[in-house]
Motif scaffolding. Structure first.
Motif, short mmCIF file in Angstrom:
data_model
loop_
_atom_site.label_atom_id
_atom_site.label_comp_id
_atom_site.label_asym_id
_atom_site.label_seq_id
_atom_site.Cartn_x
_atom_site.Cartn_y
_atom_site.Cartn_z
N CYS A 174 0.85 -1.19 0.00
CA CYS A 174 0.00 0.00 0.00
C CYS A 174 0.88 1.23 0.00
CB CYS A 174 -0.85 0.07 1.27
SG CYS A 174 -1.89 -1.36 1.49
N SER B 199 2.15 4.61 1.27
CA SER B 199 2.18 5.22 2.60
C SER B 199 2.46 6.72 2.51
CB SER B 199 3.23 4.52 3.45
OG SER B 199 3.39 5.16 4.69
N HIS C 186 -3.25 1.31 12.49
CA HIS C 186 -3.58 1.00 11.08
C HIS C 186 -2.32 0.71 10.30
CE1 HIS C 186 -7.65 2.21 11.70
NE2 HIS C 186 -7.31 3.41 12.04
N SER C 187 -1.29 1.42 10.67
CA SER C 187 -0.06 1.27 9.88
C SER C 187 1.10 1.60 10.79
CB SER C 187 -0.08 2.22 8.70
OG SER C 187 -0.20 3.54 9.16
N PRO D 238 -3.75 6.31 0.98
CA PRO D 238 -3.15 5.39 1.95
C PRO D 238 -4.04 4.17 2.17
CG PRO D 238 -3.05 7.62 2.78
CD PRO D 238 -3.84 7.67 1.50
N ARG D 239 -3.43 3.04 2.34
CA ARG D 239 -4.12 1.78 2.61
C ARG D 239 -4.85 1.20 1.42
NH1 ARG D 239 -6.72 4.04 7.26
NH2 ARG D 239 -8.36 2.52 7.07
N THR D 240 -4.72 1.83 0.25
CA THR D 240 -5.23 1.18 -0.96
C THR D 240 -4.12 0.31 -1.51
OG1 THR D 240 -6.40 3.23 -1.42
CG2 THR D 240 -6.32 1.60 -3.18
N VAL D 241 -4.47 -0.93 -1.78
CA VAL D 241 -3.45 -1.87 -2.26
C VAL D 241 -3.03 -1.49 -3.67
CG1 VAL D 241 -2.97 -4.28 -2.78
CG2 VAL D 241 -4.40 -3.69 -0.81
N GLN E 156 4.11 0.33 2.35
CA GLN E 156 4.09 -0.63 3.46
C GLN E 156 3.14 -1.77 3.10
OE1 GLN E 156 2.61 1.22 6.92
NE2 GLN E 156 4.28 2.68 7.13
N ASP E 157 3.33 -2.88 3.77
CA ASP E 157 2.34 -3.94 3.52
C ASP E 157 1.07 -3.63 4.30
OD1 ASP E 157 3.43 -6.69 5.67
OD2 ASP E 157 3.04 -4.58 6.08
N LYS E 158 -0.02 -4.13 3.78
CA LYS E 158 -1.32 -3.88 4.38
C LYS E 158 -1.40 -4.66 5.69
CE LYS E 158 -6.22 -4.19 3.14
NZ LYS E 158 -6.60 -2.84 2.68
N ASN F 174 -3.46 -5.86 9.20
CA ASN F 174 -4.83 -6.27 9.57
C ASN F 174 -5.58 -6.74 8.33
OD1 ASN F 174 -4.07 -5.19 12.07
ND2 ASN F 174 -4.86 -3.20 11.46
#
Lengths: 447, 99
Positions: free
Chosen positions: A13, A15, A66-67, A388-391, A443-445, A447
């Motif tokens: 994702c 960051s 979350h991250s 952020p947090r979108t793969v 970063q990897d996703k 959770n």
């Protein structure tokens, strides 16, 4: 290629991204090196303008997990400046070729940064208190009129806003006639090597007025020059062992215990070439642009123009694994030679567990190869993917024939958008990817 | 790994043929010395006032030759002028990465 989701595949994702948005890139802003320190808490970049920027990872917020922590600017300084050697009529660029961190021994951080000719040891230290309550000085530094001093007090340290200072502690100069391409700190943490096109020198971190020459491949007659040194690195555990790669695609492993001058290698790693495949381009594309030992010290990885190779130190006659980075460029070598892209020097890196390797490509693509699953993925560093947090969506290049939807044809690739420098956090799945003038952190996703 | 017909040419060889068609005088040595010497000479800026004045004296009546496309190659007869040398400016501005 790696499909989305599935098993233990990492989902990357976006960051953060650092740097200017504008397309008009000033030369000084071109990023020339990226390096995490040993804990991964600090991330350093060097640029063509001779500047170093260090980012520090925020402490994790336990409530909002979350991250992992974000990287924010910690320190920035001008490491090198342009010089002119009048004696040799040589213009010396201030571009930072490499940064290498020393392992942390005390409160301060130390790194080595080098341009083409001079290596510098920088100390980066924090100041978060200052003395207050001097008897003879006002708080702003002005001296008090002594006749107004009627009492004595003991100055005390009071907290202040954190200040991070960088100071040059050692300057290692005048040891390289040719251009420095590599520096590598020995596992003894006392010495390091610096390599230029024809020579490798060994230094002691405390001593700047002399260094030992340990490799010299300069021929007596320069007309006979056929090969140059392209990269060098110390073994991560054996303080007597180092390797250096050449423009002819060979890697030599040397043992400093064997002799003072390591011109004779202990091992020579070379993949035999099929002579029927030889072309004008063969030697150029076999030139190794980067060599990196695995963290374990059992393997080393080399990057040449089209591929990444993993070598077992116990086997000299061929690599144990070969990964094609962008094989579709083989039928574009003519134009890549004309626009000089064929001389681009891509770096490569290992993840912390040595299970995945990563390297850059064109069009702001970068590639990862999982050594265990044998799967690979192409990702793109682009501001379009910056939620952020979108793969990140895997990319695919269509070499020829019918281009599927979402694929990019080779001819549409932007060869000015090169990812030459990438770095992987030593412990986590956090990667830093440098485009021409921007630094992306993925970063990897979780959770 | 590809099995090619005897008649067909590998992609690399095809690209080589393309290059040689465009530049018939391309050096015989593949890779080799030309690239390496260029790499070693990076940063070299030739201006020798002695050469300059001698060349000027020799060519008193002739037109002074000006630089070709690659200004940094050693050409011998070429007389560098201040315009040929790129401007050098040290960058004491903070990096945009820190912005």
């Amino acid at each position: 290629f790696l499909g989305a989701g599935g098993g233990n595949d990492i989902q990357w994702c976006f960051s953060q991204v650092k740097g200017a948005v504008d397309d008009d890139v000033a030369e000084a802003d071109i990023i020339s090196t990226v390096e995490f320190n040993h804990s991964g808490e600090l991330l350093a970049t060097g640029d063509k303008g001779g500047r170093v920027v260090i980012f520090q990872q925020e402490q994790e917020n336990k409530i909002q997990s979350h991250s992992r922590g974000e990287y924010n600017v910690y320190s920035t300084f001008q490491s090198h400046e342009p010089e002119f050697d009048y004696l040799k009529s040589l213009e010396i660029e201030e571009k930072i070729n490499k940064i290498r961190w020393l392992p942390q021994k005390n409160a301060a951080q130390f790194l080595l940064s080098t341009n083409d000719k001079t290596i510098k040891l920088w100390k980066i230290s924090e100041r978060d208190k200052r003395p207050e309550g001097y008897n003879l000085k006002e708080e702003d530094g002005r001296y008090r009129d002594p006749t107004t001093v009627t009492t004595l007090r003991v100055p005390v340290f009071r907290p202040m806003d954190l200040m991070v200072e960088a100071s040059p502690r050692r300057i290692f100069a005048n040891a390289h006639t040719y251009h420095i391409n590599s520096i590598s700190i020995n596992s003894d943490y006392e010495t390091y090597l610096s390599a230029d096109d024809l020579r490798i020198n060994l230094w002691h971190l405390e001593i700047t007025d002399r260094s030992f020459n340990i490799v010299d491949i300069k021929p007596a007659n320069m007309e006979e020059l056929t090969e140059v040194i392209t990269a060098a690195e110390f073994h991560p555990n054996s303080c007597n062992t180092f390797v250096y790669s050449s423009s002819k695609g060979t890697i030599r492993l040397c043992d400093m215990r064997a002799s003072a001058l390591c011109d004779r290698h202990s091992k020579l790693f070379e993949e035999p070439e099929d002579p029927s495949n030889r072309s004008f381009f063969s030697e150029i594309i076999s030139s190794i642009s980067d060599v990196k030992f695995s963290h374990s010290g059992r393997y080393m990885m080399t990057r040449d123009y089209l591929s990444v190779k993993i070598w077992d130190l116990n086997m000299e006659n061929r690599p144990v694994e070969t990964y094609q980075v962008h094989e579709y460029l083989r039928s574009k070598l003519c134009s890549l030679y004309e626009n000089d892209c064929i001389f681009d020097k891509f770096e490569c890196c290992w993840n912390g567990s040595d299970s995945i390797v990563m390297t850059g490509s064109y069009n702001n693509f970068f590639r990862m190869f999982d050594r265990n699953t044998k799967r690979d993925v192409t990702l793109e560093a682009s501001r379009e993917n910056n939620k952020p947090r979108t793969v990140l969506k895997p990319r695919k290049v269509c070499a020829s024939g019918k281009r599927k939807k979402d694929e990019i044809s080779v001819d549409s690739l932007d060869f000015n958008k090169k990812i030459l420098h990438t770095a992987w956090h030593p412990k986590e799945n956090i990667i830093a990817v440098a485009t021409t003038n921007n630094l992306y952190i993925f970063q990897d996703k979780m959770n | 790994q590809d099995t090619q017909e005897k008649e067909s040419v590998t992609p690399e060889r095809a690209e080589e043929a393309k290059l040689k068609a465009k530049y018939p005088n391309l050096g015989q040595k593949p890779g080799g010395s030309d690239f390496l010497m260029k790499r070693l000479q990076k940063g070299q800026k030739y201006f020798d006032s002695g050469d300059y004045n001698m060349a000027k004296a020799k060519m008193k009546n002739k037109q002074l030759p000006s630089t070709g496309p690659d200004k940094n190659l050693v050409t011998g007869d070429h007389i560098p002028t201040p315009q040929d040398l790129p401007q050098r400016k040290s960058s004491l501005v903070t990096s945009k990465l820190a912005g």
